[in-house]
Design an enzyme around this catalytic site. Sequence first.
Site, PDB file in Angstrom:
ATOM      1  N   SER A   1     -71.298  29.025 -75.002  1.00  0.00           N
ATOM      2  CA  SER A   1     -70.424  29.273 -73.845  1.00  0.00           C
ATOM      3  C   SER A   1     -70.525  30.713 -73.337  1.00  0.00           C
ATOM      4  O   SER A   1     -70.602  30.948 -72.130  1.00  0.00           O
ATOM      5  CB  SER A   1     -68.970  28.955 -74.202  1.00  0.00           C
TER       6      SER A   1
ATOM      7  N   ARG B   1     -74.768  25.426 -85.019  1.00  0.00           N
ATOM      8  CA  ARG B   1     -76.079  25.599 -84.377  1.00  0.00           C
ATOM      9  C   ARG B   1     -77.113  26.249 -85.264  1.00  0.00           C
ATOM     10  O   ARG B   1     -78.297  25.988 -85.166  1.00  0.00           O
ATOM     11  CB  ARG B   1     -75.939  26.474 -83.112  1.00  0.00           C
TER      12      ARG B   1
ATOM     13  N   HIS C   1     -71.085  20.821 -76.795  1.00  0.00           N
ATOM     14  CA  HIS C   1     -69.784  20.283 -77.208  1.00  0.00           C
ATOM     15  C   HIS C   1     -69.755  18.761 -77.028  1.00  0.00           C
ATOM     16  O   HIS C   1     -69.299  18.032 -77.901  1.00  0.00           O
ATOM     17  CB  HIS C   1     -68.656  20.874 -76.355  1.00  0.00           C
TER      18      HIS C   1
ATOM     19  N   LYS D   1     -57.606  37.261 -72.958  1.00  0.00           N
ATOM     20  CA  LYS D   1     -57.644  37.336 -71.491  1.00  0.00           C
ATOM     21  C   LYS D   1     -59.077  37.232 -70.951  1.00  0.00           C
ATOM     22  O   LYS D   1     -59.271  37.121 -69.756  1.00  0.00           O
ATOM     23  CB  LYS D   1     -57.022  38.653 -71.025  1.00  0.00           C
TER      24      LYS D   1
HETATM   25  P1  ADP Z   1     -65.122  28.999 -80.612  1.00  0.00           P
HETATM   26  O1  ADP Z   1     -63.811  28.848 -79.928  1.00  0.00           O
HETATM   27  O2  ADP Z   1     -65.033  28.963 -82.115  1.00  0.00           O
HETATM   28  O3  ADP Z   1     -66.014  30.053 -80.057  1.00  0.00           O
HETATM   29  P2  ADP Z   1     -66.295  26.978 -78.982  1.00  0.00           P
HETATM   30  O4  ADP Z   1     -65.131  26.693 -78.170  1.00  0.00           O
HETATM   31  O5  ADP Z   1     -67.454  27.635 -78.330  1.00  0.00           O
HETATM   32  O6  ADP Z   1     -65.902  27.663 -80.343  1.00  0.00           O
HETATM   33  O7  ADP Z   1     -66.832  25.624 -79.618  1.00  0.00           O
HETATM   34  C1  ADP Z   1     -66.041  24.732 -80.354  1.00  0.00           C
HETATM   35  C2  ADP Z   1     -66.901  24.104 -81.415  1.00  0.00           C
HETATM   36  O8  ADP Z   1     -68.100  23.635 -80.839  1.00  0.00           O
HETATM   37  C3  ADP Z   1     -67.323  25.075 -82.534  1.00  0.00           C
HETATM   38  O9  ADP Z   1     -67.351  24.353 -83.739  1.00  0.00           O
HETATM   39  C4  ADP Z   1     -68.723  25.467 -82.153  1.00  0.00           C
HETATM   40  O10 ADP Z   1     -69.499  25.819 -83.261  1.00  0.00           O
HETATM   41  C5  ADP Z   1     -69.211  24.156 -81.528  1.00  0.00           C
HETATM   42  N1  ADP Z   1     -70.317  24.359 -80.602  1.00  0.00           N
HETATM   43  C6  ADP Z   1     -70.401  25.233 -79.593  1.00  0.00           C
HETATM   44  N2  ADP Z   1     -71.596  25.120 -78.957  1.00  0.00           N
HETATM   45  C7  ADP Z   1     -72.286  24.152 -79.627  1.00  0.00           C
HETATM   46  C8  ADP Z   1     -73.606  23.579 -79.484  1.00  0.00           C
HETATM   47  N3  ADP Z   1     -74.454  23.996 -78.549  1.00  0.00           N
HETATM   48  N4  ADP Z   1     -73.955  22.609 -80.351  1.00  0.00           N
HETATM   49  C9  ADP Z   1     -73.105  22.210 -81.315  1.00  0.00           C
HETATM   50  N5  ADP Z   1     -71.871  22.700 -81.511  1.00  0.00           N
HETATM   51  C10 ADP Z   1     -71.462  23.664 -80.670  1.00  0.00           C
END
Ligand code: ADP
Length: 165
Positions: free
Chosen positions: A128, A90, A17, A41
Site C-alpha cells: 500500500s 510477502r 489483500h 494522520k
Molecule cells: P498493516 O496495517 O499491518 O500495514 P496492511 O493494511 O497493509 O497491513 O495489510 C493487512 C494485511 O495484509 C497484513 O497482514 C499484510 O501483511 C497483508 N498484505 C499486504 N499486502 C499484501 C500482499 N501484496 N500480499 C499478501 N498479503 C499482503
Amino acid sequence: MTTAVFPGSFDPPTYGHLNIIERASRLFDRIDVVVSVNMNKSNLFTPEERHAMLKALTEPYQNVTVHLCDTLIVEYAKKIGANVLLRGVRNMNDFAYEFDLSLMNHNLNPMIETLFIPTEQRYVIIKSSAIKELAAFGGDISNMVPPVVAEAMKAKYAQKGTQKK
Ligand code: ADP
C-alpha cells in the site's frame, strides 16, 4: 463454525489483500475483514472510505463482511467469537514483523491463533505505501489495485493538488 479476522490498514485495499481474502474465504466459515481505525494522520483514505471500498470489492464472497475497529484486534476477535487472526506474508521482512506481532497477540489472548497465508508470487511487490508513492506521481497502478481504487486515488491526489494551489 470458524471465524477468521483479517485486520489491516487497507490504505488502500490492493489485489494482494483481495487475494488473501479470496483464498481465506475458501478455508473458513466466516471472514471478518477489519479496517483498523487509528490516529495515524498519514492515511490517504478515511476509515469509512476504506470500509466502503472493501465492502464493494468483497461483495462476491458470501461469507466475507467488512468492519471498522478502534480497539485492540484481539479484543475485537474475542467480542465476535473469532479464534483466528489472519495475516498475509510477502517476504521474510513481513514474517519477522508478523511473527513478533503474533507472539504479542498470543500473550494478550492465548485462545486466538494467528495464521499466516503466503502471498502469490505476482503480488509480492504490492504494498500500500509504495502504491501511494507511485500514484502521487501519476504512475501506473492498474495492475496493483482494482479500477475503483485507482479512480478513488486519482481523485484524492487531484483534490490534494487543488488544495495546495
Ligand atoms: P498493516 O496495517 O499491518 O500495514 P496492511 O493494511 O497493509 O497491513 O495489510 C493487512 C494485511 O495484509 C497484513 O497482514 C499484510 O501483511 C497483508 N498484505 C499486504 N499486502 C499484501 C500482499 N501484496 N500480499 C499478501 N498479503 C499482503
